[in-house]
Design a protein around this motif. Structure first.
Motif: not given
Length: 123
Positions: A26-36, A97-106, A108-112
């Motif tokens: 999972l962590l490989e899918l996220y950019a180091d400076d990801v914003e949540l 808990v249910v979350a609808n998530s929108i993911l911004e990608i750069e 190939g990684r999630i940045v937001r």
């Protein structure tokens, strides 16, 4: 001039990572400076909870996996720039808990990640 390249997110890895608690995957899918950004009962749209960095996700994933939370990932869609998913977490004892998530990608990684979530009352 730098041109950002966009590649689609590996949706199978996202689903598998959550449902099997493959935290490293999972962590490989996220950019180091990801914003949540999270919107929920305690964090309304006018004042969402905003946090930064991959360590935020590591802490959440470690906590949920250790607590025995089971996850279902549904409604996955993606293009080169964005992805979306419905992520349902069920805690021991039945609370959900249910979350609808929108993911911004750069690259190939999630940045937001922007989550709108609702949950059963804490027990």
């Amino acid at each position: 001039m730098t041109v950002k390249t966009h590649t689609s997110l590996d949706l199978d890895a996202l689903k598998r990572g959550y449902e099997e608690w493959d935290i490293d995957g999972l962590l490989e899918l996220y950019a180091d400076d990801v914003e949540l950004t999270q919107v929920d009962r305690d964090n309304p749209p006018s004042s969402p909870r905003v946090r930064h960095g991959k360590e935020v996700f590591k802490g959440m994933f470690d906590h949920c996996a250790a607590a025995g939370v089971t996850v279902t990932v549904e409604n996955l869609v993606a293009d080169e720039n964005r992805a979306a998913a419905t992520i349902t977490c069920e805690f021991p004892g039945g609370r959900k808990v249910v979350a609808n998530s929108i993911l911004e990608i750069e690259d190939g990684r999630i940045v937001r990640e922007r989550d709108v979530q609702a949950g059963d009352p804490k027990q």
